[in-house]
Structures are given as C-alpha cells and as structure tokens.
Design an enzyme around this catalytic site. Structure first.
Site, PDB file in Angstrom:
ATOM      1  N   ASP A  34      68.435 -94.870  83.562  1.00 54.29           N
ATOM      2  CA  ASP A  34      67.241 -95.538  84.076  1.00 54.29           C
ATOM      3  C   ASP A  34      67.518 -96.208  85.425  1.00 54.29           C
ATOM      4  O   ASP A  34      66.788 -96.007  86.404  1.00 54.29           O
ATOM      5  CB  ASP A  34      66.764 -96.566  83.049  1.00 54.29           C
ATOM      6  CG  ASP A  34      65.377 -97.119  83.322  1.00 54.29           C
ATOM      7  OD1 ASP A  34      64.609 -96.492  84.073  1.00 54.29           O
ATOM      8  OD2 ASP A  34      65.055 -98.177  82.757  1.00 54.29           O
ATOM      9  N   GLY A 124      73.399 -93.554  75.049  1.00 51.79           N
ATOM     10  CA  GLY A 124      74.190 -94.480  75.856  1.00 51.79           C
ATOM     11  C   GLY A 124      74.155 -95.866  75.237  1.00 51.79           C
ATOM     12  O   GLY A 124      74.586 -96.079  74.110  1.00 51.79           O
ATOM     13  N   TYR A 126      71.853 -97.434  73.887  1.00 50.69           N
ATOM     14  CA  TYR A 126      71.088 -97.556  72.643  1.00 50.69           C
ATOM     15  C   TYR A 126      71.895 -97.128  71.416  1.00 50.69           C
ATOM     16  O   TYR A 126      71.407 -97.223  70.296  1.00 50.69           O
ATOM     17  CB  TYR A 126      69.776 -96.785  72.737  1.00 50.69           C
ATOM     18  CG  TYR A 126      68.708 -97.487  73.572  1.00 50.69           C
ATOM     19  CD1 TYR A 126      68.988 -98.614  74.334  1.00 50.69           C
ATOM     20  CD2 TYR A 126      67.423 -97.004  73.614  1.00 50.69           C
ATOM     21  CE1 TYR A 126      68.018 -99.237  75.095  1.00 50.69           C
ATOM     22  CE2 TYR A 126      66.430 -97.620  74.371  1.00 50.69           C
ATOM     23  CZ  TYR A 126      66.744 -98.744  75.108  1.00 50.69           C
ATOM     24  OH  TYR A 126      65.770 -99.363  75.854  1.00 50.69           O
TER      25      TYR A 126
END
Length: 167
Positions: A34, A124, A126
C-alpha cells in the site's frame, strides 16, 4: 480462465493494465504494498482515494471489497484497491480473502483490463500464512469467471514466489 504468471519483483513496476493494492480500509496509504503504491504512484492516487472517502466510502472500504482509481505515475493505467482480512487462528476469514480476488477481477472486468498484477493479499503485515494465502489466491483466480487474459502474481520474496509457484 486467465493465464497465471508468478514472478518475484516490485509490483509498482509491473507493466500491466491494473495493479491490485493490498490497501487498508482508510484507502489513504499505509505500509508494505500500500505504501509503495502510494509513494511511487504519486499524489494523484491519494487524491482519488480522498474523493472515494468523501463520496461512496466515508467509513472506508469494507474488507473483501475492491474499488479502482487512477494509477498516477505507475506504469499501469489503474490501481484496484482491495482490503484483505487480518489472519485469525480462531475465526475462518478465508471467504473474505477469496472475495478480495473475485471483487478485484470484477472491477478489472468493468475497467476492461486485460492484464492484472496482484500482490499476496493479507500475507504481509496482516499475518496470513503464505502457503494458505497462495492456495486461496491461485485457486480463486483459476475458478473466476473473468475476461482478464493474464493474472500476474508479483511477489516480494523468494519464499512467497515458491509458495505461489507450488500451487
């Protein structure tokens, strides 16, 4: 069924029609994929995400859903933002992870995207175990009714590439 390609690399450099962003629900940037997409794509992506927050998603994008914005300075034409679930040992959230891939492909079809690059959504920060994340991703894409011709999994490590290639 799209052709599935697995490569190790930087998703922000993928020369595809659409890049999928493993976003957080705020849509305003974060870490990992992100953050990299927002940094390399430039301010146009953040501006588009702010418009989404001011309009249809005032509370953020729900987990498992997907929405597209411009790709700004990326080689791709669009970024498809999807919010993956946080892994839990106590609760099976795999249906939400499946939804990330299905919804991203649905949005890609709406855009007319022929090539789409995915990261390993939720694998990742999470915490989703890579092998299971790979199994869910690849089997969902294989089963999807989509007009996308090529799905490219662009993976950040040799371990991730090995897990996706094994599936």
């Amino acid at each position: 069924m799209p052709e599935i390609v697995c490569v190790r690399g930087d998703i922000t450099e993928a020369d595809v029609d659409a890049v999928v962003n493993a976003a957080n629900s705020s849509l305003l940037g974060g870490g990992g994929v992100d953050g990299a997409i927002h940094r390399k794509g430039g301010p146009a992506i953040l501006a588009a995400c702010r418009e989404l927050r001011a309009g249809p998603y005032p509370d953020g994008l729900p987990t498992g859903q997907a929405v597209a914005t411009t790709a700004g300075d990326l080689p791709a034409s669009w970024v498809i933002h999807t919010v993956g679930p946080v892994y839990s040992r106590r609760e099976d959230r795999s249906d939400l992870l499946v939804s990330c891939y299905r919804e991203s492909l649905r949005v890609a079809d709406e855009l007319g995207a022929a090539t789409v690059a995915f990261p390993a959504v939720s694998a990742g920060v999470y915490g989703w175990p890579m092998g299971d994340a790979a199994r869910i991703a690849v089997t969902t894409v294989r089963a999807a009714a989509t007009r996308v011709a090529e799905v490219r999994f662009v993976l950040f490590s040799d371990d991730a590439l090995a897990a996706f290639t094994a599936v």
